[in-house]
Scaffold this motif. Structure first.
Motif, PDB file in Angstrom:
ATOM      1  N   VAL A 144      -0.502   2.034 -10.417  1.00  0.00           N
ATOM      2  CA  VAL A 144       0.002   1.756 -11.753  1.00  0.00           C
ATOM      3  C   VAL A 144       0.595   2.937 -12.311  1.00  0.00           C
ATOM      4  CG1 VAL A 144      -0.763   0.763 -14.174  1.00  0.00           C
ATOM      5  CG2 VAL A 144      -1.823   0.146 -11.907  1.00  0.00           C
ATOM      6  N   ARG A 145       1.709   2.841 -12.513  1.00  0.00           N
ATOM      7  CA  ARG A 145       2.459   3.849 -13.200  1.00  0.00           C
ATOM      8  C   ARG A 145       2.497   4.046 -14.792  1.00  0.00           C
ATOM      9  NH1 ARG A 145       5.577   2.253  -8.636  1.00  0.00           N
ATOM     10  NH2 ARG A 145       5.702   4.067  -7.247  1.00  0.00           N
ATOM     11  N   ALA A 146       2.681   5.012 -15.428  1.00  0.00           N
ATOM     12  CA  ALA A 146       2.664   5.120 -16.968  1.00  0.00           C
ATOM     13  C   ALA A 146       3.644   4.195 -17.651  1.00  0.00           C
ATOM     14  CB  ALA A 146       2.970   6.482 -17.290  1.00  0.00           C
ATOM     15  N   THR A 147       4.789   3.830 -16.934  1.00  0.00           N
ATOM     16  CA  THR A 147       5.703   2.883 -17.448  1.00  0.00           C
ATOM     17  C   THR A 147       5.379   1.495 -17.384  1.00  0.00           C
ATOM     18  OG1 THR A 147       6.653   2.507 -15.154  1.00  0.00           O
ATOM     19  CG2 THR A 147       7.786   4.521 -16.549  1.00  0.00           C
ATOM     20  N   GLY A 148       4.238   1.191 -16.813  1.00  0.00           N
ATOM     21  CA  GLY A 148       3.557  -0.144 -16.751  1.00  0.00           C
ATOM     22  C   GLY A 148       3.667  -0.861 -15.497  1.00  0.00           C
ATOM     23  N   ARG A 149       4.865  -0.216 -14.578  1.00  0.00           N
ATOM     24  CA  ARG A 149       5.002  -0.802 -13.483  1.00  0.00           C
ATOM     25  C   ARG A 149       4.055  -0.540 -12.168  1.00  0.00           C
ATOM     26  NH1 ARG A 149      11.158  -0.329 -11.596  1.00  0.00           N
ATOM     27  NH2 ARG A 149      10.484  -1.815 -10.466  1.00  0.00           N
ATOM     28  N   SER A 150       3.696  -1.385 -11.550  1.00  0.00           N
ATOM     29  CA  SER A 150       2.757  -1.379 -10.460  1.00  0.00           C
ATOM     30  C   SER A 150       3.274  -1.742  -8.947  1.00  0.00           C
ATOM     31  CB  SER A 150       1.420  -2.400 -10.711  1.00  0.00           C
ATOM     32  OG  SER A 150       1.928  -3.545 -10.378  1.00  0.00           O
ATOM     33  N   ARG A 151       2.757  -1.220  -7.970  1.00  0.00           N
ATOM     34  CA  ARG A 151       3.269  -1.301  -6.830  1.00  0.00           C
ATOM     35  C   ARG A 151       1.971  -1.710  -5.852  1.00  0.00           C
ATOM     36  NH1 ARG A 151       4.241   2.034  -1.974  1.00  0.00           N
ATOM     37  NH2 ARG A 151       6.079   0.986  -0.609  1.00  0.00           N
ATOM     38  N   ALA A 152       1.973  -2.982  -5.076  1.00  0.00           N
ATOM     39  CA  ALA A 152       0.824  -3.360  -4.252  1.00  0.00           C
ATOM     40  C   ALA A 152       1.253  -2.962  -2.858  1.00  0.00           C
ATOM     41  CB  ALA A 152       0.592  -4.729  -4.360  1.00  0.00           C
ATOM     42  N   VAL A 153      -0.053  -2.418  -1.895  1.00  0.00           N
ATOM     43  CA  VAL A 153       0.483  -2.260  -0.488  1.00  0.00           C
ATOM     44  C   VAL A 153      -0.628  -2.662   0.222  1.00  0.00           C
ATOM     45  CG1 VAL A 153       0.486  -0.240   0.890  1.00  0.00           C
ATOM     46  CG2 VAL A 153       1.687  -0.090  -1.280  1.00  0.00           C
ATOM     47  N   ALA A 154      -0.460  -3.303   1.265  1.00  0.00           N
ATOM     48  CA  ALA A 154      -1.535  -3.698   2.169  1.00  0.00           C
ATOM     49  C   ALA A 154      -1.291  -3.178   3.496  1.00  0.00           C
ATOM     50  CB  ALA A 154      -1.298  -5.215   2.329  1.00  0.00           C
ATOM     51  N   ASN A 155      -2.010  -2.244   3.899  1.00  0.00           N
ATOM     52  CA  ASN A 155      -1.951  -1.814   5.533  1.00  0.00           C
ATOM     53  C   ASN A 155      -0.485  -1.086   5.535  1.00  0.00           C
ATOM     54  OD1 ASN A 155      -4.329  -2.939   6.069  1.00  0.00           O
ATOM     55  ND2 ASN A 155      -3.772  -3.278   8.235  1.00  0.00           N
ATOM     56  N   GLY A 156      -0.171  -0.304   4.342  1.00  0.00           N
ATOM     57  CA  GLY A 156       0.900   0.552   4.327  1.00  0.00           C
ATOM     58  C   GLY A 156       2.129   0.076   4.306  1.00  0.00           C
ATOM     59  N   ARG A 157       2.156  -1.342   3.984  1.00  0.00           N
ATOM     60  CA  ARG A 157       3.422  -2.217   3.551  1.00  0.00           C
ATOM     61  C   ARG A 157       3.377  -2.545   2.241  1.00  0.00           C
ATOM     62  NH1 ARG A 157       4.639  -6.726   7.737  1.00  0.00           N
ATOM     63  NH2 ARG A 157       6.098  -7.201   6.109  1.00  0.00           N
ATOM     64  N   GLY A 158       4.569  -2.468   1.505  1.00  0.00           N
ATOM     65  CA  GLY A 158       4.619  -2.954   0.145  1.00  0.00           C
ATOM     66  C   GLY A 158       4.633  -4.618   0.030  1.00  0.00           C
ATOM     67  N   VAL A 159       3.734  -5.201  -0.582  1.00  0.00           N
ATOM     68  CA  VAL A 159       3.305  -6.604  -0.705  1.00  0.00           C
ATOM     69  C   VAL A 159       3.475  -7.162  -2.230  1.00  0.00           C
ATOM     70  CG1 VAL A 159       2.193  -6.636   1.480  1.00  0.00           C
ATOM     71  CG2 VAL A 159       1.103  -6.462  -0.883  1.00  0.00           C
ATOM     72  N   PRO A 160       3.840  -8.224  -2.347  1.00  0.00           N
ATOM     73  CA  PRO A 160       3.796  -8.968  -3.508  1.00  0.00           C
ATOM     74  C   PRO A 160       2.348  -8.972  -4.183  1.00  0.00           C
ATOM     75  CG  PRO A 160       5.089 -10.464  -2.103  1.00  0.00           C
ATOM     76  CD  PRO A 160       4.325  -9.390  -1.389  1.00  0.00           C
ATOM     77  N   ARG A 161       2.332  -8.767  -5.428  1.00  0.00           N
ATOM     78  CA  ARG A 161       1.028  -8.837  -6.042  1.00  0.00           C
ATOM     79  C   ARG A 161       0.179 -10.196  -5.634  1.00  0.00           C
ATOM     80  NH1 ARG A 161      -1.201  -9.546 -11.935  1.00  0.00           N
ATOM     81  NH2 ARG A 161       0.836 -10.246 -12.378  1.00  0.00           N
TER      82      ARG A 161
END
Length: 579
Positions: A97-114
């Protein structure tokens, strides 16, 4: 099962690493120390909403990761459907979760939808906290819980198959009844096209054969002249009946005879044999060429062939590019016409089939309803029995499985995608209290204990033999509890930990003493004004004497000899009872 939880930059937690026990883990610490941040971290990797306000004051982002053992259960199947292969039976789920409010989800090293984290966590973690209890208030969640306990997978699958067939028929009938002129015109076009193709009756590859035959007829003179000359050169006897001309075959025969007439040593016989072999090949060539001299057809044949090629060409131009495509289009059009045929006879035929499908779906729904009703009575009785041992005398759970009837609001009424039942979990918190829907009749602590009782009742039914144990997280389950009831609460959490992983946030020593592992959350002010701003929270596992001191603090707030002895006694008694 949660094997590891790591947190960075979340609220007052700069960094924490937890390795929960496979059985029961207790999270303890003073009020306000930051225990709620642990739940926030798990909610983040479970696809919960991101809140930039929870990032540590000195950090640019918050990051948390959970390592889960999944085996070959439901979570592994969900991951593989998304193209993610578990690594050595483990899933690594992380969220930034970044200070801008955006977030990034990762599963086993791959970016995935929340949403994928939410789906995976649904098969891995169940959180029972004040904010999470409201989920069970929804009829859909109550139905899912009851089905899990009922073990009605076969009845549910049979019903879904029957209902899907009924819904598909309803869609087809609706489409037929609401056909407009364009649909009828399309049906007429398909019928005319099918009739035209059938009238020509094309055969796959027929046009290529006809074109080859036409080429032979059109070039018959050239073919006969060239083939005759070739045959004459190879075997003159086929052309010159007077025997005056000698062909290549005869010359080769003479050469072979001459070589065999030589009496001296050498490879002359072998060379003669090779000439014989060449002569045999020439004979085969002559035989094949002689067949090509027979060029069938005259001008009338050519006209007939050209007419047929033209007819086939008309078909391939419209429905091609090949005759195989034309034939495939016609075969598909035959089925399309049936769907577009809205004649009264066709509609009546489908309505008869629809009544049969409805009866089949209703029979499957009744079998499913009976399985649910039987499980509902057993589950309600078991849960009610557990509640009396959790400081909730007079409390009871009732589960109603009510079959719908009456005139429908939809074509399939009283059926829907989930059966013929309305399911309601009704809770009475104390004797004489009104019976109200679950979630509207209990405090946060009461609801947590009710959920514990439900999970205990369902534990034997919810075990996934092909996957790792489910992780249950309880918060506020000890609210308003003390004394003997606290001991019973700890005992039941430990019992649930026999078939699942249990993590409990508690302020009661009587509960924490039952845990296989205990982590303490503590807060400390900065060492100096130049240090990082704000309070800093630490999460540490306590063992042996450190755990005794923490239990003593929870019991009396001090570490006196009396409280330490009491703590040792409590840990020993819980350990003996668990064994």
């Amino acid at each position: 099962m949660l094997e590891e939880l790591e947190i960075r930059g979340l609220g007052p937690i700069r960094h924490a690493l937890l390795t929960p026990a496979a059985g029961m883990t207790a999270i303890t610490g003073e009020t306000g120390a930051g225990k709620s941040m642990l739940l926030s971290a798990i909610r983040l990797i479970s696809g919960g909403p991101a809140d930039a306000g929870r990032i540590s004051p000195d950090a640019q982002e918050a990051w948390t990761q959970g390592v889960f053992a999944v085996g070959d259960g439901e979570a592994a199947a969900i991951a593989r459907d998304a193209g993610i292969e578990p690594e050595d039976g483990e899933l690594f789920l992380s969220r930034t979760v970044r200070a801008t409010g955006r977030s990034r989800a990762v599963a086993n090293g791959r970016g995935v939808p929340r949403a994928l984290l939410d789906a995976l966590s649904g098969a891995l973690v169940t959180i029972h906290g004040q904010a999470d209890q409201l989920r069970i208030a929804s009829p859909a969640r109550q139905r899912e819980f009851l089905d899990a306990v009922a073990g009605d997978e076969r009845e549910l699958a049979d019903y879904h198959t029957a209902f899907d067939a009924l819904a598909a028929m309803d869609e087809r009938l609706e489409r037929l009844r609401n056909q407009e002129a364009t649909a009828r015109q399309q049906a007429d076009y398909l019928r005319e096209s099918i009739e035209r193709i059938n009238r020509v009756d094309p055969q796959d590859g027929e046009d290529d054969e006809l074109k080859a035959r036409r080429s032979r007829i059109e070039n018959a003179a050239d073919i006969i002249q060239g083939v005759s000359a070739a045959i004459g050169a190879l075997d003159a006897s086929q052309i010159d009946t007077d025997g005056e001309t000698v062909g290549a075959g005869e010359l080769i025969t003479r050469a072979a005879q001459s070589l065999r007439a030589i009496r001296a040593d050498g490879d002359f016989p072998e060379l003669a044999d090779r000439l014989d072999s060449i002569n045999a090949d020439l004979s085969d060539v002559v035989y094949s060429l002689s067949r090509d001299l027979d060029v069938d057809g005259d001008v009338a044949d050519l006209d007939e062939i050209n007419t047929r090629i033209h007819e086939l060409g008309e078909l391939t131009r419209r429905w091609g590019p090949t005759l195989a495509d034309v034939i495939a289009w016609r075969d598909k059009a035959v089925f399309d016409v049936e769907d577009l045929d809205a004649s009264p006879e066709k509609v009546a035929e489908l309505e008869t089939e629809r009544r049969r499908l409805f009866d089949a779906a209703m029979d499957a729904a009744v079998r499913l309803s009976e399985a649910r009703a039987a499980a509902a009575g057993e589950l309600a009785a078991t849960v009610t029995g557990e509640l009396s041992s959790l400081a909730m005398d007079g409390a009871r759970l009732d589960i109603r499985v009510t079959r719908r009837d009456g005139h429908g609001r939809t074509p399939t009424w009283p059926l829907d995608a989930n059966g013929v039942d309305d399911i309601a979990f009704l809770f009475t918190p104390y004797e004489g209290a009104p019976q109200l829907p679950m979630g509207k009749s209990a405090s946060g602590g009461e609801l947590s204990r009710l959920m514990l009782a439900m999970e205990l009742a369902a534990a034997s039914k919810r075990t996934d033999g092909d996957g790792a144990p489910m992780t249950f997280i309880f918060d506020e389950v000890d609210a308003g509890v003390g004394g003997k009831t606290a001991v019973e609460l700890g005992r039941r959490l430990a019992r649930l930990a026999g078939s699942a992983q249990v993590i409990v946030v508690t302020h009661l020593a009587q509960v924490a003493s039952w845990a296989d592992a205990q982590f303490v959350v503590t807060k400390e002010p900065p060492d100096s004004p130049d240090d990082e701003p704000g309070v800093v929270t630490f999460v540490d596992e306590v063992r042996d004497e450190d755990r005794v001191r923490e239990i003593a603090r929870m019991l009396s707030g001090t570490e006196s000899e009396a409280s330490l002895d009491h703590a040792r006694e409590l840990l020993d008694s819980s350990r003996r009872a668990a064994d």
